[in-house]
Design a protein around this motif. Structure first.
Motif, PDB file in Angstrom:
ATOM      1  N   VAL A  55      -2.444   6.610   6.097  1.00 15.80           N
ATOM      2  CA  VAL A  55      -3.061   5.896   4.977  1.00 15.80           C
ATOM      3  C   VAL A  55      -3.639   6.934   4.026  1.00 15.80           C
ATOM      4  O   VAL A  55      -4.586   7.642   4.357  1.00 15.80           O
ATOM      5  N   GLN A  56      -3.053   7.023   2.827  1.00 12.99           N
ATOM      6  CA  GLN A  56      -3.499   8.003   1.848  1.00 12.99           C
ATOM      7  C   GLN A  56      -4.504   7.425   0.861  1.00 12.99           C
ATOM      8  O   GLN A  56      -5.142   8.165   0.119  1.00 12.99           O
ATOM      9  N   SER A  57      -4.630   6.101   0.841  1.00 12.38           N
ATOM     10  CA  SER A  57      -5.568   5.471  -0.098  1.00 12.38           C
ATOM     11  C   SER A  57      -7.002   5.663   0.360  1.00 12.38           C
ATOM     12  O   SER A  57      -7.308   5.558   1.546  1.00 12.38           O
ATOM     13  N   ILE A  58      -7.872   5.918  -0.591  1.00 12.67           N
ATOM     14  CA  ILE A  58      -9.304   5.929  -0.306  1.00 12.67           C
ATOM     15  C   ILE A  58      -9.762   4.481  -0.222  1.00 12.67           C
ATOM     16  O   ILE A  58      -9.517   3.678  -1.119  1.00 12.67           O
ATOM     17  N   SER A  59     -10.416   4.143   0.895  1.00 12.92           N
ATOM     18  CA  SER A  59     -10.800   2.759   1.137  1.00 12.92           C
ATOM     19  C   SER A  59     -12.125   2.736   1.885  1.00 12.92           C
ATOM     20  O   SER A  59     -12.759   3.767   2.080  1.00 12.92           O
ATOM     21  N   ARG A  91       0.830  -1.217   0.000  1.00 11.30           N
ATOM     22  CA  ARG A  91       0.000   0.000   0.000  1.00 11.30           C
ATOM     23  C   ARG A  91       0.859   1.259   0.000  1.00 11.30           C
ATOM     24  O   ARG A  91       0.599   2.202  -0.765  1.00 11.30           O
ATOM     25  N   GLU A 109       0.924   4.195  -2.825  1.00  8.74           N
ATOM     26  CA  GLU A 109       0.648   5.573  -2.421  1.00  8.74           C
ATOM     27  C   GLU A 109       1.805   6.494  -2.768  1.00  8.74           C
ATOM     28  O   GLU A 109       1.594   7.645  -3.171  1.00  8.74           O
ATOM     29  N   GLN A 117      -3.340  10.021  10.141  1.00  8.26           N
ATOM     30  CA  GLN A 117      -4.530   9.725  10.944  1.00  8.26           C
ATOM     31  C   GLN A 117      -4.225   9.763  12.433  1.00  8.26           C
ATOM     32  O   GLN A 117      -5.046  10.204  13.230  1.00  8.26           O
ATOM     33  N   SER A 160      -9.283   8.696   4.350  1.00 10.96           N
ATOM     34  CA  SER A 160      -7.880   8.805   3.958  1.00 10.96           C
ATOM     35  C   SER A 160      -7.336  10.173   4.336  1.00 10.96           C
ATOM     36  O   SER A 160      -8.085  11.115   4.588  1.00 10.96           O
ATOM     37  N   CYS A 161      -6.027  10.263   4.398  1.00 13.48           N
ATOM     38  CA  CYS A 161      -5.338  11.538   4.605  1.00 13.48           C
ATOM     39  C   CYS A 161      -4.448  11.762   3.396  1.00 13.48           C
ATOM     40  O   CYS A 161      -3.285  11.356   3.390  1.00 13.48           O
ATOM     41  N   ILE A 162      -5.018  12.340   2.361  1.00 12.32           N
ATOM     42  CA  ILE A 162      -4.245  12.574   1.136  1.00 12.32           C
ATOM     43  C   ILE A 162      -3.469  13.872   1.337  1.00 12.32           C
ATOM     44  O   ILE A 162      -4.015  14.958   1.230  1.00 12.32           O
ATOM     45  N   TRP A 216      -8.928  -2.554   1.415  1.00  9.56           N
ATOM     46  CA  TRP A 216      -8.008  -2.357   2.529  1.00  9.56           C
ATOM     47  C   TRP A 216      -8.691  -2.566   3.878  1.00  9.56           C
ATOM     48  O   TRP A 216      -9.739  -2.006   4.153  1.00  9.56           O
TER      49      TRP A 216
END
Length: 728
Positions: free
Chosen positions: A422-426, A122, A126, A438, A431-433, A141
């Motif tokens: 975790v930058q992935s949208i799940s 992951r 990312e 988090q 997420s924290c793009i 995820w």
């Protein structure tokens, strides 16, 4: 969003694509990485499944989509959990592949992958997405693997095993079998040996021959051979090598797919991506700000520094009486962050030492601009251990003469922390793009980023109003806490609850009742934990127009029992002199502790909230004529200091153990921020404070102007005090 899907041929990457369609995205291209030699089935790769790659080429025709392939020339050179761009690493092959796809299809804005549990994979996806300005979509995820397996089978994914490598799985008996056939056996092996039913531990790999996405044709495997890779008697490793296959046309494809949006005429083409492409990282294209030049425009900056202990201290910085040349939020935020950055450098530190950032801005309408400035200072490259967690709200700063930006950071002298980013949208949690995490764990305290009631897979606020948002924000917080092996319902020390100024009185009460009932329910069920301290703060606006945002602080005990149970000594010996208290105590003797919330954990951590309401204020002040005057505020400050000191002494804590001391005051009481700051400074000076947490004998604290605050959702405090002390 238009999406390019990373496909390996396995069930997970195919089901991830199906989830993308579920959430309204459009798959426009496929991306696949294969060995340099077609005759090789499997590479020694930490990233890619290559078994069955000979058949993946057919996915272009099956789905009616362009397939971009690149041969893997790199190897696993950087094997650390967090990936650093490394020449010759296999991750760079993915970067080059996606770079070319983005060049040919500029409308692509996201990448889909089938990661379920591997942080290693992951984080690398990312990293590549971040460099290319793409969003990572990882809808599998952290999902329950048993439920995932059931859903994959139920929704029509036909996949066979092409590799087995676990106890209970035999090459001769289980290779080439469909998932539906193996389901019961996999569940039994999970119960007997603990294997991952979706194969996330490398127990097995699959090849998808058919699924609802294959709108044009299904794959039929005509012949194969079983290659025994390792004849281990306990867990033999075997690989299925395809020898012959063909495509079987599907009639009425639109009825099967149910959504013809992924079908493109004449688009089932194969593209070989070869050679090198110059790195065109988005980060390098970001606007470069000049902190020094901009900061010089406003020289009247009040910089507060507190070192409340040997390992932790906070820096609060804001513009005091902004000068006329200020250009607004951007100029003020650059100035503030520049001063903090310079102060960190003077201490021999950097952004890598920052655990948490409170970002207060004067207008949420300029959140995008604030984020842009923020990201020019705090980047992943500057934070090798992980970027700090963050919360952002709008406060009435200008109204009290504090400029357009106010930043408070929590800093650790040592570079020891654990960060979840975790930058992935799940479907797991929001997420924290961007460069904020988090949660950040330091010592035994977990500092969690502000959590909104966002639906994780869509990143949209949930419908249903304030209580629905609170419920979902609690679920999101629980998901983050679970990643650290704890629960917000049994481990929370303190809750800061931000409420939008747009809530009605009734809605505020409903929020408070919902939070209370949620805690009571969970604590009654678990018979563990205790009620944390809670402070409600009314914010002008919250991100995304939310009604509620929660910011939990949790206790996460160490796994080292020797450390967790040892007797700790207080750092320093801050107390108020007996003479200072002798004249104060009688005045407050008739006031009980109803205005205080105190939560301690084993003599190691102390959280407290002191709430000064109008009723208490009238009892403290000798005359009503002083009400809301500077003298009145000084009387309230003396009471806060008295209660604060009593809490510390009663619970065997010292000033040096304090890691956070913050005073919120309502701007409805027309007292300027500089007056509030001076009043509290003079009050603490009267206590003859000692220890390291001081400047010229005065303890350092942060004064935060708010629309309202309080220990209940009515938020009728004149002043609220928030304290956190730790001996760990």
């Amino acid at each position: 969003m238009e999406v390019v899907a990373l496909v390996s041929g396995g069930k997970d990457s195919c089901f991830a694509m199906m989830r993308c369609l579920d959430y309204g995205h459009k798959i426009v291209a496929l991306a696949n990485l294969i060995p340099v030699d077609d005759a090789i089935d499997e590479l020694d790769s930490y990233m890619y499944q290559t078994v069955g790659h000979q058949i993946v080429v057919s996915y272009a025709k099956c789905m009616g989509l362009p397939l971009f392939r690149r041969r893997i020339r790199g190897s696993s050179r950087d094997q650390g959990l967090k990936y650093n761009v490394t020449e010759g690493d296999e991750v760079e092959d993915m970067f080059l592949l996606l770079s070319e796809i983005k060049r040919q299809i500029p409308s692509i804005s996201a990448v889909s992958s089938g990661a379920i549990a591997s942080d290693y994979q992951r984080l690398r996806v990312e990293s590549v997405c971040s460099r290319l300005g793409l969003v990572s979509l990882a809808y599998l995820w952290k999902q329950d693997q048993t439920l995932l397996l059931d859903e994959m089978i139920r929704r029509g994914i036909v996949a066979i095993t092409v590799k087995v490598a676990a106890m209970g799985l035999k090459p001769s008996a289980h290779l080439g079998k469909e998932l539906a056939e193996l389901k019961c056996h996999l569940l039994q092996m999970n119960e007997s040996y603990g294997i991952n039913v979706c194969g996330e531990g490398g127990e097995y790999e699959t090849l998808t021959l058919d699924c609802p996405l294959f709108c044009n044709a299904r794959i039929v495997l005509d012949d194969f051979e079983v290659i025994l890779h390792s004849p281990d008697s306990i867990a033999p490793v075997g690989i299925l090598h395809p020898l012959a296959f063909h495509l079987e046309h599907k009639p009425n494809s639109s009825d099967i797919v149910g959504d013809s949006s992924i079908v493109q005429e004449n688009s089932s083409c194969l593209y070989e991506v070869d050679g090198g492409i110059v790195h065109n990282d988005v980060e390098n294209k970001q606007q470069t700000l000049n902190p020094v030049t901009t900061a010089d425009a406003c020289t009247n900056i009040d910089l507060r520094i507190s070192k409340t202990g040997k390992n932790l201290f906070s820096i609060g910085c804001w513009i005091q009486d902004p000068c006329s040349t200020s250009e607004g939020l951007k100029a003020d935020l650059v100035a503030v962050l520049s001063r903090i950055e310079n102060q960190l450098k003077e201490e021999g530190l950097g952004w890598v030492n920052v655990l948490y950032v409170h970002l207060f801005i004067s207008s949420m309408m300029e959140f995008g601009l604030a984020n842009e400035v923020y990201m020019s200072f705090i980047t992943e490259q500057k934070c090798s251990l992980g970027v700090p967690s963050r919360s952002t709200i709008e406060l009435p700063l200008v109204q009290v003469g504090l400029g357009n930006a106010y930043v408070e950071v929590l800093v650790a002298n040592e570079q020891v922390k654990r960060v979840l980013h975790v930058q992935s949208i799940s479907c797991w949690a929001p997420s924290c793009i961007g460069p904020y995490s988090q949660a950040t764990l330091h010592g035994e305290i977990l500092y969690m980023a502000g959590q909104l009631g966002l639906d994780p897979p869509t990143m949209k606020l949930c419908p249903g109003g304030p209580t629905a948002e609170l419920e979902l924000s609690l679920q999101n917080s629980e998901a983050v806490a679970n990643a650290f092996g704890c629960s917000i319902f049994s481990s929370a020390i303190h809750f800061l609850v931000y409420c939008s100024a747009h809530l009605t009185s009734s809605e505020k009460e409903q929020v408070e009742h919902k939070l209370h009932s949620s805690y009571i329910t969970h604590l009654d069920c678990s018979n563990t934990g205790s009620y944390p301290t809670i402070l409600y703060v009314l914010a002008s606006y919250l991100p995304k127009g939310a009604y509620v945002e929660i910011k939990p602080v949790l206790y996460v005990p160490t796994n080292d029992d020797g450390v967790a149970t040892r007797e700790l000594e207080a750092r320093g010996s801050w107390t108020a002199s007996s003479e200072a208290f002798s004249g104060w105590s009688p005045q407050y003797s008739d006031l009980n502790d109803s205005c205080c919330q105190v939560h301690t954990i084993g003599g190691r951590i102390c959280s407290a909230v002191i709430s000064i309401t109008d009723d208490i204020a009238l009892k403290i002040c000798s005359t009503e004529q002083l009400y809301h005057s500077e003298e009145h505020m000084k009387a309230l400050a003396r009471f806060c200091a008295f209660k604060l000191t009593k809490i510390l002494i009663d619970n065997d804590f010292s000033w040096d153990t304090i890691t956070m001391l913050r005073f919120y005051y309502s701007v409805e009481h027309s007292v300027a921020a500089d007056v509030m700051s001076r009043v509290f400074s003079e009050t603490f000076a009267e206590l003859e404070c000692g220890g390291s947490g001081r400047t010229d004998g005065v303890p350092i604290f942060n004064i935060v102007p708010v629309s309202a605050s309080g220990c209940s959702a009515s938020m009728n405090d004149i002043i609220s005090c928030e304290l956190l002390a730790s001996k760990v």
